[in-house]
Structures are given as structure tokens and as C-alpha cells.
Design a protein around this motif. Structure first.
Motif, PDB file in Angstrom:
ATOM      1  N   ASP A 180       2.445  -9.766   9.548  1.00 13.93           N
ATOM      2  CA  ASP A 180       1.195 -10.292   9.010  1.00 13.93           C
ATOM      3  C   ASP A 180       0.359  -9.190   8.366  1.00 13.93           C
ATOM      4  O   ASP A 180      -0.368  -9.440   7.388  1.00 13.93           O
ATOM      5  N   GLU A 181       0.458  -7.972   8.925  1.00 15.97           N
ATOM      6  CA  GLU A 181      -0.274  -6.831   8.368  1.00 15.97           C
ATOM      7  C   GLU A 181       0.522  -6.138   7.271  1.00 15.97           C
ATOM      8  O   GLU A 181       0.086  -5.113   6.742  1.00 15.97           O
ATOM      9  N   GLN A 182       1.708  -6.682   6.994  1.00 15.95           N
ATOM     10  CA  GLN A 182       2.591  -6.165   5.941  1.00 15.95           C
ATOM     11  C   GLN A 182       3.017  -4.718   6.210  1.00 15.95           C
ATOM     12  O   GLN A 182       3.186  -3.913   5.303  1.00 15.95           O
ATOM     13  N   ARG A 183       3.208  -4.427   7.492  1.00 21.05           N
ATOM     14  CA  ARG A 183       3.809  -3.145   7.876  1.00 21.05           C
ATOM     15  C   ARG A 183       5.316  -3.388   8.013  1.00 21.05           C
ATOM     16  O   ARG A 183       5.853  -3.612   9.092  1.00 21.05           O
TER      17      ARG A 183
ATOM     18  N   ALA B 170       6.190  -7.795  16.298  1.00 22.43           N
ATOM     19  CA  ALA B 170       6.823  -7.867  14.979  1.00 22.43           C
ATOM     20  C   ALA B 170       6.083  -8.845  14.081  1.00 22.43           C
ATOM     21  O   ALA B 170       5.904  -8.599  12.877  1.00 22.43           O
ATOM     22  N   ARG B 171       5.648  -9.961  14.646  1.00 23.14           N
ATOM     23  CA  ARG B 171       4.889 -10.936  13.875  1.00 23.14           C
ATOM     24  C   ARG B 171       3.569 -10.325  13.393  1.00 23.14           C
ATOM     25  O   ARG B 171       3.172 -10.522  12.233  1.00 23.14           O
ATOM     26  N   ALA B 172       2.920  -9.571  14.261  1.00 26.41           N
ATOM     27  CA  ALA B 172       1.668  -8.926  13.863  1.00 26.41           C
ATOM     28  C   ALA B 172       1.914  -7.898  12.753  1.00 26.41           C
ATOM     29  O   ALA B 172       1.136  -7.817  11.790  1.00 26.41           O
TER      30      ALA B 172
ATOM     31  N   ASP C  27       0.823  -1.214   0.000  1.00 26.33           N
ATOM     32  CA  ASP C  27       0.000   0.000   0.000  1.00 26.33           C
ATOM     33  C   ASP C  27       0.855   1.262   0.000  1.00 26.33           C
ATOM     34  O   ASP C  27       0.491   2.261  -0.634  1.00 26.33           O
ATOM     35  N   ASP C  28       1.973   1.247   0.724  1.00 24.90           N
ATOM     36  CA  ASP C  28       2.806   2.448   0.776  1.00 24.90           C
ATOM     37  C   ASP C  28       3.417   2.752  -0.595  1.00 24.90           C
ATOM     38  O   ASP C  28       3.517   3.916  -1.002  1.00 24.90           O
ATOM     39  N   LEU C  29       3.792   1.694  -1.305  1.00 20.09           N
ATOM     40  CA  LEU C  29       4.338   1.899  -2.650  1.00 20.09           C
ATOM     41  C   LEU C  29       3.261   2.406  -3.600  1.00 20.09           C
ATOM     42  O   LEU C  29       3.531   3.254  -4.460  1.00 20.09           O
TER      43      LEU C  29
END
Length: 417
Positions: free
Chosen positions: A292-295, A287-289, A170-172
Motif C-alpha cells: 500500500d505504501e508502494q515499498r 507485506a500488504r502495508a 519515488d526510488d526511480l
């Protein structure tokens, strides 16, 4: 002869010659006028090329000088046209004096036209460097805009590809969308925004589009690397939790066998290790969360925090075990550590005396003091529970001081001092 004054006509050869000369002068002036007009129109294209690209003082002066030439050209052109209009060389009743006068005036008009044309040609030649630079920049314009467009297309395709692999990016996508107004301005062209600004915009768009494309293509690898780091740091955290539980038995043995000075600085290690391991475990879950949220940025930052926590705690846990090991060795036989330190001092003293009859006081002083410190440290081993940690700390400090003296001696000799 009819008794009156006879009218002079064009029957004679001389009369016809005068008419022909005047007409030839008219034709020559017309040719000069045409050449000047053509040169002015050609040069106007060059000036427009320069002013479209070059806003420097030199570029502005070229435009101003051309405008001045325009006024001069208008003046001589007006004179020429007025002269042509003033003389009807094809009239049957044109007399010799009119033909002669017409020729003279037309010759002057031609000379004025040719003079201004010559000055205009020299001015055009002086614009060579400016024109070359401007044409070079204009030649870059179309390729630069095309590169920007192709870069945006490649970035868009790369985003589509990674989304096809289940990655949001999304950021890209937001960065790519932010370039849309810039593309609109590029499509509007240099006529609306200027050549220089359009070139800069095209280069900027191409760079940003390339960065987006590269980031998009690297996203699957980044995700894989984060997954690998998550697994590795999870293993390290679990191992540290196990090792942290082993610190308390080490401290118990230190308390039982050695003086308080040998272990009091390690008292908080078990509690610190437990707290750090707990924090590391919590940050790993975050970090895992984030992954998973692709942050991706958040995940990377959290993993760096986990690594820092583990490194600090690992050093503290390791220090407790190494403390017990070193104290065990020195309590059994401290002579090895002492002799190792004395050897380092003697080696430094030999270096300090090399090539000298007397040592340099700047070197001898610290080395003599080192000998005294070792003697005092050994002498401090008294009582039922000697402070072996003080001995080890002092010997470590002495060896560090001696090494500094050695490095200083070598540096001074390398500099020829």
C-alpha cells in the motif's frame, strides 16, 4: 670608353637569365615553404584529434614527435625567410655574382624545406592507424551523447506515465535525479572532460536511464504480481491454519497405536505449525502495508518470507499425515515394503554380476550388507507395538544405498572401467 672601368649592367641576355633563374629559385622556395606550412597545419589537426582521444604511450609519442617536427620546421622556415630577406632580386643594380649566390642559397633553402616536408609526410602516413582509431571514437561521440539525452527523456516520460496511474516510483525518481550532474557534464562537452571520459559517461548514463525506463514501465505489472501473490499466499495461509489443526488428531492416533519411536519426532509439529501460521499471517499484513505504501522491495522480501514459512510448515504437517498412512500400511502387511527392498537388492546384484564370473568387492560388500540390514530390520519387529517406523526408515536407507551402488556401476562401465 671614357678612360675608366665600365659598370656591368643587365643589358645582356645572360644577365637577365641569371636574374630570372634567381627569381625562379625564389618562387620555388616560396612554394616549398607554403606546402610545408600547409602540411604542418593539416597534420596539427590530426595530432589534436589523436591527443584528444588517445592517451596511450603511442598517442603521447605521436604528440612529442610532432613537437620535434615543429622545431625543425621553425628552423628551416627561419633559414628560408632569412635567405629571402637577404637578397633583393628586383634591384636594378643587382650584379651577376649576387644573383648567382641568391639562386644557390634559395635552392638550398628549398631543398631543406622539401626534405623536411618529405619526412613530415612519412610521419603523417605512420599515424594512419592512430588517426583512424581516434576519428572512429570521435564519430561515436555525438551519437553517444544524443543516446544518453534521449534515454533520460524516455525515462522521465515513463516515470510520468506510471505516476499518472497512481504509482509513486519515488526510488526511480531519485535514481533519475542522481543522473542530473552527469547530464550537466555531458552538456559541457568533450572539450571540458575529454573524449574518452565523455564517451564512458554517455554510455553509463544511457544504460542507467534505460534501466530506470524499464523499471518504470514494469512497475504496473510488478504491482499486479504482488497483489496476486498476496491473495495466493493469504489463501495458502488460511488453508495451512486449517490443516495445522488436523495434526493433533493424527498424533493422537499415532500415540495410541504405535510405539513412541514411531511418533516422538513429530511431537512439536502442531506447535510449530501454529507458530509458523501465525508468523505467516503477521508477515502478510506487513507485506500488504508495504504494498500500500508502494515499498516494492520490502513487499517482495516479506512475501518471500511468507512463502518460506508456509513451505516449511506444509512439509511438517504433510509429514505427520504421511507417517500415519505409511505406518498403517506396514502394520497391516510389512511384506510388501520388505519385498520391494529385496527386489531392488537382487536387481543390483544381477547388474553387478553382468559380464563377470565374480562380483567386484566394492559392489558386493555394500549389497551383502544391505541384505543383512533388511534381515535385521524385519527381525526387530517384536513386542506388542513393534517399531514399524524403524523398519520403514531402515528399508528407505537400504534402497538409497543400493541405488548409489547401481549408479556407481553404471558410471564405471560408461567410463570403460
Amino acid at each position: 670608353m671614357n678612360g675608366g672601368t665600365r659598370r656591368w649592367g643587365w643589358g645582356g641576355g645572360r644577365a637577365e637569365h641569371l636574374r630570372a633563374d634567381a627569381q625562379a629559385a625564389r618562387d620555388a622556395a616560396a612554394a616549398a615553404f607554403y606546402e610545408l606550412d600547409t602540411a604542418q597545419r593539416d597534420l596539427r589537426i590530426s595530432i589534436e584529434t589523436i591527443t584528444a582521444v588517445d592517451s596511450s604511450p603511442a598517442g603521447r609519442k605521436a604528440a612529442a614527435d610532432f613537437a620535434d617536427f615543429g622545431r625543425r620546421i621553425d628552423a628551416v622556415s627561419h633559414d628560408y625567410i632569412s635567405t629571402v630577406d637577404a637578397h633583393e632580386l628586383d634591384r636594378d643594380d643587382l650584379d651577376a655574382s649576387a644573383a648567382t649566390r641568391a639562386r644557390a642559397e634559395l635552392d638550398r633553402a628549398r631543398q631543406d624545406l622539401e626534405r623536411v616536408k618529405g619526412e613530415l609526410d612519412r610521419f603523417a602516413q605512420s599515424l594512419g592507424p592512430l588517426l583512424t582509431r581516434a576519428e572512429n571514437q570521435l564519430s561515436r561521440l555525438a551519437p553517444a551523447v544524443e543516446r544518453a539525452r534521449q534515454g533520460l527523456l524516455a525515462a522521465s516520460n515513463a516515470l510520468d506515465a506510471v505516476r499518472g496511474q497512481g504509482l509513486k516510483a519515488d526510488d526511480l525518481a531519485a535514481r533519475l535525479a542522481a543522473l542530473s550532474p552527469e547530464l550537466t557534464k555531458l552538456n559541457e562537452g568533450a572539450g571540458a572532460h575529454g573524449v574518452q571520459e565523455t564517451l564512458k559517461r554517455a554510455d553509463r548514463v544511457a544504460r542507467e536511464a534505460e534501466a530506470i525506463r524499464a523499471d518504470a514501465e514494469g512497475l504496473p505489472q510488478k504491482a499486479a504480481e504482488i497483489d496476486k501473490r498476496l491473495a495466493s499466499l493469504r489463501t495458502r495461509t488460511e488453508a495451512l491454519q486449517t490443516r495445522a489443526g488436523q495434526v493433533e488428531p493424527v498424533l493422537s492416533e499415532l500415540r495410541r497405536r504405535f510405539s513412541i519411536a514411531c511418533w516422538q519426532d513429530l511431537q512439536d509439529v502442531p506447535r510449530q505449525a501454529e507458530r509458523s501460521a501465525r508468523q505467516a499471517d503477521e508477515k502478510l499484513r506487513e507485506a500488504r502495508a508495504a504494498r500500500d505504501e508502494q515499498r516494492w522491495a520490502d513487499a517482495t522480501s516479506l512475501l518471500s518470507t511468507v512463502r518460506a514459512l508456509l513451505n516449511t510448515t506444509d512439509e511438517a504437517v504433510k509429514a505427520a499425515g504421511e507417517r500415519l498412512q505409511r505406518l498403517n500400511e506396514v502394520s497391516f502387511d510389512h511384506s510388501k515394503e520388505v519385498e520391494r527392498t529385496r527386489f531392488a537388492i537382487r536387481d543390483a546384484q544381477r547388474l553387478a554380476m553382468a559380464g563377470r564370473s565374480t562380483p567386484d568387492p566394492r559392489h558386493a560388500g555394500p549389497l551383502d550388507n544391505a541384505v543383512e540390514r533388511v534381515d535385521r530390520a524385519v527381525a526387530s519387529l517384536t513386542g506388542r507395538h513393534p517399531d514399524y517406523w524403524h523398519l520403514l526408515s531402515e528399508l528407505d536407507a537400504v534402497r538409497e544405498t543400493v541405488q548409489q551402488v547401481v549408479e556407481r556401476i553404471r558410471q564405471e562401465r560408461a567410463q570403460g572401467r
